[in-house]
Design a protein around this motif. Structure first.
Motif, mmCIF file in Angstrom:
data_model
loop_
_atom_site.group_PDB
_atom_site.id
_atom_site.type_symbol
_atom_site.label_atom_id
_atom_site.label_comp_id
_atom_site.label_asym_id
_atom_site.label_seq_id
_atom_site.Cartn_x
_atom_site.Cartn_y
_atom_site.Cartn_z
ATOM 1 N N GLY A 1 0.837 -1.191 0.000
ATOM 2 C CA GLY A 1 0.000 0.000 0.000
ATOM 3 C C GLY A 1 0.866 1.232 0.000
ATOM 4 N N ALA A 2 0.561 2.171 0.866
ATOM 5 C CA ALA A 2 1.427 3.343 0.990
ATOM 6 C C ALA A 2 1.937 3.366 2.419
ATOM 7 C CB ALA A 2 0.657 4.611 0.669
ATOM 8 N N PRO A 3 2.976 2.621 2.723
ATOM 9 C CA PRO A 3 3.412 2.466 4.108
ATOM 10 C C PRO A 3 3.935 3.765 4.677
ATOM 11 C CG PRO A 3 4.989 1.467 2.632
ATOM 12 C CD PRO A 3 3.842 1.914 1.789
ATOM 13 N N ALA A 4 3.386 4.154 5.816
ATOM 14 C CA ALA A 4 3.833 5.342 6.550
ATOM 15 C C ALA A 4 3.822 6.583 5.677
ATOM 16 C CB ALA A 4 5.229 5.114 7.135
ATOM 17 N N GLY A 5 2.958 6.595 4.677
ATOM 18 C CA GLY A 5 2.838 7.785 3.836
ATOM 19 C C GLY A 5 4.039 8.051 2.968
ATOM 20 N N LEU A 6 4.831 7.003 2.721
ATOM 21 C CA LEU A 6 6.028 7.213 1.896
ATOM 22 C C LEU A 6 5.648 7.216 0.423
ATOM 23 C CD1 LEU A 6 8.599 4.997 3.742
ATOM 24 C CD2 LEU A 6 8.658 7.443 3.477
ATOM 25 N N LYS A 7 6.456 7.943 -0.358
ATOM 26 C CA LYS A 7 6.189 8.023 -1.795
ATOM 27 C C LYS A 7 6.920 6.876 -2.479
ATOM 28 C CE LYS A 7 3.848 11.733 -1.419
ATOM 29 N NZ LYS A 7 4.409 13.026 -1.191
ATOM 30 N N MET A 8 6.190 5.798 -2.706
ATOM 31 C CA MET A 8 6.813 4.640 -3.335
ATOM 32 C C MET A 8 6.415 4.589 -4.798
ATOM 33 S SD MET A 8 7.813 2.659 -0.549
ATOM 34 C CE MET A 8 7.350 0.979 -0.691
ATOM 35 N N ASN A 9 7.250 3.940 -5.569
ATOM 36 C CA ASN A 9 6.895 3.729 -6.969
ATOM 37 C C ASN A 9 5.917 2.566 -7.029
ATOM 38 O OD1 ASN A 9 7.379 2.368 -9.714
ATOM 39 N ND2 ASN A 9 8.118 4.451 -9.895
ATOM 40 N N ARG A 10 4.685 2.858 -7.517
ATOM 41 C CA ARG A 10 3.632 1.868 -7.379
ATOM 42 C C ARG A 10 3.949 0.589 -8.147
ATOM 43 N NH1 ARG A 10 -0.507 0.724 -10.144
ATOM 44 N NH2 ARG A 10 -0.096 2.444 -11.581
ATOM 45 N N ALA A 11 4.450 0.737 -9.364
ATOM 46 C CA ALA A 11 4.675 -0.448 -10.205
ATOM 47 C C ALA A 11 5.725 -1.369 -9.582
ATOM 48 C CB ALA A 11 5.124 0.001 -11.585
ATOM 49 N N LEU A 12 6.827 -0.783 -9.194
ATOM 50 C CA LEU A 12 7.895 -1.596 -8.600
ATOM 51 C C LEU A 12 7.441 -2.230 -7.293
ATOM 52 C CD1 LEU A 12 10.869 -2.432 -8.818
ATOM 53 C CD2 LEU A 12 11.424 -0.477 -7.415
ATOM 54 N N ASP A 13 6.689 -1.438 -6.530
ATOM 55 C CA ASP A 13 6.164 -1.911 -5.258
ATOM 56 C C ASP A 13 5.311 -3.160 -5.460
ATOM 57 O OD1 ASP A 13 6.028 -1.592 -2.614
ATOM 58 O OD2 ASP A 13 4.276 -0.281 -2.639
ATOM 59 N N GLN A 14 4.422 -3.084 -6.449
ATOM 60 C CA GLN A 14 3.537 -4.225 -6.705
ATOM 61 C C GLN A 14 4.351 -5.454 -7.121
ATOM 62 O OE1 GLN A 14 0.208 -4.513 -6.417
ATOM 63 N NE2 GLN A 14 0.134 -2.494 -5.445
ATOM 64 N N VAL A 15 5.311 -5.223 -8.004
ATOM 65 C CA VAL A 15 6.114 -6.350 -8.501
ATOM 66 C C VAL A 15 6.835 -7.038 -7.342
ATOM 67 C CG1 VAL A 15 8.159 -6.930 -9.832
ATOM 68 C CG2 VAL A 15 6.423 -5.472 -10.820
ATOM 69 N N LEU A 16 7.507 -6.227 -6.512
ATOM 70 C CA LEU A 16 8.268 -6.805 -5.399
ATOM 71 C C LEU A 16 7.340 -7.513 -4.422
ATOM 72 C CD1 LEU A 16 10.895 -4.048 -4.609
ATOM 73 C CD2 LEU A 16 11.284 -6.282 -5.583
ATOM 74 N N GLY A 17 6.236 -6.850 -4.100
ATOM 75 C CA GLY A 17 5.299 -7.435 -3.150
ATOM 76 C C GLY A 17 4.787 -8.770 -3.619
ATOM 77 N N ARG A 18 4.408 -8.863 -4.893
ATOM 78 C CA ARG A 18 3.873 -10.129 -5.405
ATOM 79 C C ARG A 18 4.952 -11.208 -5.401
ATOM 80 N NH1 ARG A 18 0.591 -7.605 -10.149
ATOM 81 N NH2 ARG A 18 -1.039 -6.631 -8.904
ATOM 82 N N PHE A 19 6.146 -10.812 -5.740
ATOM 83 C CA PHE A 19 7.259 -11.759 -5.748
ATOM 84 C C PHE A 19 7.444 -12.379 -4.363
ATOM 85 C CE2 PHE A 19 11.913 -12.291 -5.271
ATOM 86 C CZ PHE A 19 12.081 -13.297 -6.184
ATOM 87 N N PHE A 20 7.426 -11.521 -3.354
ATOM 88 C CA PHE A 20 7.623 -12.030 -1.997
ATOM 89 C C PHE A 20 6.424 -12.839 -1.518
ATOM 90 C CE2 PHE A 20 10.694 -8.363 -1.578
ATOM 91 C CZ PHE A 20 11.788 -9.190 -1.638
ATOM 92 N N LEU A 21 5.230 -12.405 -1.904
ATOM 93 C CA LEU A 21 4.037 -13.145 -1.505
ATOM 94 C C LEU A 21 4.075 -14.560 -2.071
ATOM 95 C CD1 LEU A 21 1.071 -10.643 -1.732
ATOM 96 C CD2 LEU A 21 2.014 -11.746 0.273
ATOM 97 N N TYR A 22 4.503 -14.655 -3.306
ATOM 98 C CA TYR A 22 4.606 -15.980 -3.922
ATOM 99 C C TYR A 22 5.577 -16.862 -3.140
ATOM 100 C CZ TYR A 22 5.720 -19.594 -7.275
ATOM 101 O OH TYR A 22 5.913 -20.803 -7.869
ATOM 102 N N HIS A 23 6.657 -16.270 -2.670
ATOM 103 C CA HIS A 23 7.627 -17.026 -1.877
ATOM 104 C C HIS A 23 7.008 -17.540 -0.587
ATOM 105 C CE1 HIS A 23 11.882 -17.362 -2.970
ATOM 106 N NE2 HIS A 23 11.435 -16.706 -4.012
ATOM 107 N N ILE A 24 6.216 -16.697 0.038
ATOM 108 C CA ILE A 24 5.584 -17.127 1.298
ATOM 109 C C ILE A 24 4.620 -18.264 1.017
ATOM 110 C CG2 ILE A 24 4.009 -16.387 3.098
ATOM 111 C CD1 ILE A 24 5.399 -13.779 3.125
#
Lengths: 297, 579
Positions: free
Chosen positions: B327-350
């Motif tokens: 999401g937008a953790p602690a109001g930080l300005k994250m790059n949405r596309a990269l964030d989604q990619v990394l998050g999904r990658f890690f979720l798949y690992h879990i």
């Protein structure tokens, strides 16, 4: 010296040395004391129109930035189709490329030893990388606020103008840094455009106007000064016109800036030259040649 | 010149006779070891001394005479004692005399050679020492000079060492018993419980073959471990990463040291052997206690039932964490596309991890049962095994950390070199400095493009890296605590500490002197007491070498590594492997 006869003192010549005893009082100043002083021996006499001609480099660069911003504004508003800009840019680049070789009859190319194949490769690299990265550029600054991007771009473009190589021999000049700052600003601005094609064409345009156009300018200025003046005038008027279509006040301010740089500043330079007083003489100036770094550490 | 005479306290009530001991000319001190009683045959005394000298390599000689007046003073005895100085010639000749009913002793040292006619006398200072304690104690190189409690006792460290050495080496002199009927009767320190030493002798006799057998078994074991099957590629690598293997190997090495049939060369080595033995015994005892606790009342089953939900819970929490990051953790300005990619990658690992755990769950109880058995090898092995199990169960966190760190590291290095390009500089490898450099137009363009992209993507990567590094550090801290416990059991010199507790004089740091009598005109009498070694120095001196899982990184270099995204390893690294 003390036991010399008194008659000799009248004929004794004053010498500008401290290591000999002389028959003069301590506060004595001879007529010849400052006879070796010279003033303004290296001061240059400027011709007004020559200075105006030289200032055109600054004008050109200001106009480049202005044109770039205007074009970006048109793209952002959707008033300018990217295809049209791409076509125009491509055509003008080709014309410029041909001119670049025609002006000096291929002498510069021979001197640098750069082949046409290398040029083609560079062009291909530009196009491919920009096109490949344009989708990334599109989403790059999505979460960053627009004001931040504008501030960053203004800062970078100012930096570009400050560090640009106008021909002065100063330590602050760094053409690499200035070009990099311009590209950074263009990437920042391009990431705010609505589509990735827009971003691609904006960055391509930035390369043309910030990297290629100054090279052609330099050659034009060296070989055909008359046509250079014409081109500068044309460029300045087109920048003024473009800015006028966006904001009248901005255009007037820009025009005032251009006029003051090209006409007022040279006038002042020549006027202030009269007040110049550089003194030179046979004395040693205090000059620290030693490496100071060992004292600092 | 003051002459020091070291006199054993056990000889103060001995009958009159000859003083046998060693003369230390550098310190001008006489170390009395024993008293030879009347009557004796001088030739036999000389023979005995020669034997002792050959056995101990100490210059034992007759130093003078000892006179203990129980009855009224006899005129003849004094003259007879003086006459003995002619038979046993020694320079200087000591004459000690204890008066009856008086606390003062008379003491004379006669230099015969100086003027031929009148014998000159030196001042003598009597120092009493407990022969048993000095014989058994081991003098440690003192950090400071021994305490000067009473007056200015002029005993330097070197002199003390000579005294201790003399007493310790002339053990052969003390071998004769009080009740032996020999040609020469001696008075010196004697062991009280000679009869009990039959058991000790029996144990000594039995220890030899037992050690031989055990060391044979151990060498068989190590030969098995060294066989070629275990040299195949993945096994040594895995073994070096598992702390259990390291611990077992360490223990094997220690046991083979203890049961080696070679005799310990010096007291330090002997102490080390004893320390190792006690540490192993304690370890095994603790391990057996753990084993009985674990295998009673079906605790293994309970543990296995609890383990799977815990692992599930950890995975679930990680999933929540990742969703929060996406999401937008602690109001930080994250790059949405990269964030989604990394998050999904890690979720798949879990997801993969959870299915792996569930695949394993039927076997967990049996595995734990067998692991519990390993506690009989010692508590340290069990704890190391626990550390390994933790490492295996948090493998997903380690994977996340490695991905995050690699990505972050790549970005940091890319950014640092592109920042140099941005300024028109480059890193000169040959001169190890930053030089200016003129780049081509296309190099500049691509460099700046990449620089811009990396700058804007850095916060996203850095956040993922930060979160997973914190998780990783948590796991590393738990493992570090376990390793610390293992290290403590491995390296604590329990035998030395016990010795210091029960027999403080055995580990001497120095001596102190107490004034017994001091009066003008009479010889000064001092009592030498042994200063025991402080506990901190005991531990420092006899600490056993641990198996090297101590963190070799300093805090600053750890922080630097964390900042630049280099991988940090918790597990032990041999010196050669470290880069």
């Amino acid at each position: 010296m003390c036991d010399q006869p008194v008659t000799n003192t009248k004929e004794a010549k004053w010498q500008k040395v401290l290591y000999e005893r002389q028959p003069f009082p301590d506060n004595y100043v001879d007529r010849r004391f400052l006879e070796e002083l010279r003033k303004n021996i290296y001061a240059r006499k400027y011709q007004y129109w020559a200075v105006v001609f030289e200032s055109s480099v600054v004008i050109q660069q200001l106009c480049s930035v202005c044109v770039f911003v205007v074009i970006w504004w048109y793209m952002d508003e959707g008033l300018l189709a990217p295809h049209w800009l791409f076509g125009t840019g491509l055509a003008s680049s080709l014309i410029g490329y041909v001119l670049f070789d025609l002006i000096d009859g291929g002498e510069g190319r021979k001197k640098s030893g750069r082949t046409r194949w290398a040029d083609l490769k560079s062009a291909l690299v530009f196009i491919t990388f920009t096109y490949g990265f344009s989708p990334v550029l599109k989403t790059l600054t999505e979460s960053v606020s627009t004001d931040t991007i504008y501030a960053m771009s203004v800062f970078m473009l100012l930096g570009h103008l400050i560090f640009f190589d106008y021909g002065a021999n100063a330590a602050i000049v760094s053409s690499t840094l200035s070009l990099n700052m311009a590209i950074f600003a263009s990437v920042c601005l391009a990431s705010r455009l609505p589509r990735s094609l827009h971003a691609f064409i904006m960055v391509t345009f930035a390369i043309q106007i910030f990297a290629l156009w100054p090279m052609l300018q330099k050659k034009l200025k060296a070989c055909t000064p008359r046509s250079y003046v014409g081109v500068t005038l044309l460029f300045a008027f087109s920048a003024f016109g473009g800015l006028l279509s966006i904001s009248g006040v901005g255009a007037i301010l820009f025009a005032l800036l251009l006029v003051s740089i090209s006409c007022l500043c040279p006038f002042y330079l020549i006027r202030l030259q009269l007040f110049k007083e550089n003194i030179h003489g046979p004395w040693d100036e205090a000059e620290i040649k030693e490496d100071l770094s060992r004292f600092l550490s | 010149m003051v002459l020091k005479a070291f006199f054993p306290t056990c000889c103060t009530s001995a009958d009159s006779g000859l003083l046998v001991g060693r003369w230390v000319p550098e310190q001008s001190s006489a170390v009395v070891l024993a008293v030879v009683h009347f009557p004796f045959i001088p030739v036999r005394v000389k023979e005995l001394l020669a034997q002792v000298q050959q056995a101990s390599q100490v210059g034992v000689a007759v130093l003078g005479t000892w006179c203990h007046r129980r009855q009224e003073p006899e005129e003849g005895l004094g003259r007879f004692l003086e006459g003995l100085g002619v038979i046993f010639f020694h320079e200087p000749w000591l004459q000690l005399c204890r008066e009856r009913g008086s606390t003062f002793w008379s003491c004379k040292a006669i230099q015969r050679s100086t003027p031929p006619g009148v014998p000159s006398e030196d001042q003598v200072m009597l120092v009493f020492y407990d022969q048993r304690q000095v014989l058994l104690s081991q003098l440690h190189p003192p950090a400071a000079l021994p305490d000067h409690q009473a007056g200015d006792a002029p005993a330097s460290a070197g002199g003390l060492a000579a005294v201790f050495d003399t007493v310790a080496r002339s053990k052969a002199l003390f071998s004769s018993d009080r009740f032996d009927e020999g040609p020469v009767r001696l008075s010196h320190w004697q062991s009280e419980g000679v009869e009990a030493s039959v058991l000790v002798e029996l144990a000594k006799q039995a220890a030899g073959p037992a050690c031989l057998l055990l060391s044979f078994l151990l060498s068989l074991l190590s030969a098995m471990a060294a066989c070629r099957l275990f040299r195949l590629w993945p096994l040594p690598f895995i073994c070096s990463k598992l702390s259990t293997c390291e611990q077992v190997r360490h223990r094997l090495g220690q046991l083979s040291l203890v049961f080696s049939t070679q005799k310990a060369e010096n007291p330090t080595q002997l102490m080390r052997k004893a320390n190792v033995l006690i540490s192993v015994l304690l370890d095994v005892a603790l391990g057996l206690a753990l084993l009985t606790w674990l295998h009673g009342k079906d605790r293994i089953g309970q543990l296995a039932d609890a383990l799977i939900p815990v692992a599930d819970r950890v995975a679930e929490e990680l999933q929540h964490l990742l969703q929060w990051l996406m999401g937008a953790p602690a109001g930080l300005k994250m790059n949405r596309a990269l964030d989604q990619v990394l998050g999904r990658f890690f979720l798949y690992h879990i997801h993969l991890w959870i299915s792996y755990i569930h695949l394993m769950s039927p076997f967990i109880e049996r595995i734990l049962w067998h692991v519990g058995l390993s506690a009989c090898l010692g508590l340290t092995v069990a704890v190391s095994l626990l550390s390994d199990i933790i490492a295996l169960l948090t493998f997903h966190i380690y994977c996340f950390y490695v991905y995050g760190a690699r990505l972050y590291c790549l970005k940091m290095y890319g950014l640092s070199s592109l920042w140099r390009l941005f300024r028109g500089k480059k890193w000169n490898v040959l001169r190890q400095r930053v030089d200016s450099c003129s780049y081509d137009l296309d190099q500049l363009f691509i460099g700046t493009l990449l620089f811009t992209i990396l700058v804007f993507l850095l916060p996203t990567t850095a956040l993922y890296y930060l979160v997973f590094t914190l998780l990783r550090l948590l796991v590393v801290a738990v493992q570090g605590l376990l390793h610390l416990l293992v290290d403590l059991i491995n390296s604590l010199p329990l035998y030395s500490v016990g010795l210091r507790l029960c027999r403080p004089y055995r580990l001497a740091a120095g001596v102190k002197f107490r004034v017994l009598e001091h009066e003008a005109g009479k010889p000064l009498r001092l009592l030498m007491q042994i200063n025991p070694l402080p506990y901190s120095r005991v531990v420092r001196a006899y600490r056993l070498p641990s198996c090297g899982c101590r963190p070799k990184l300093s805090w600053s270099s750890l922080c630097r590594k964390l900042f630049f995204g280099e991988l940090i390893y918790p597990w032990r690294q041999k010196g050669g492997k470290q880069d």
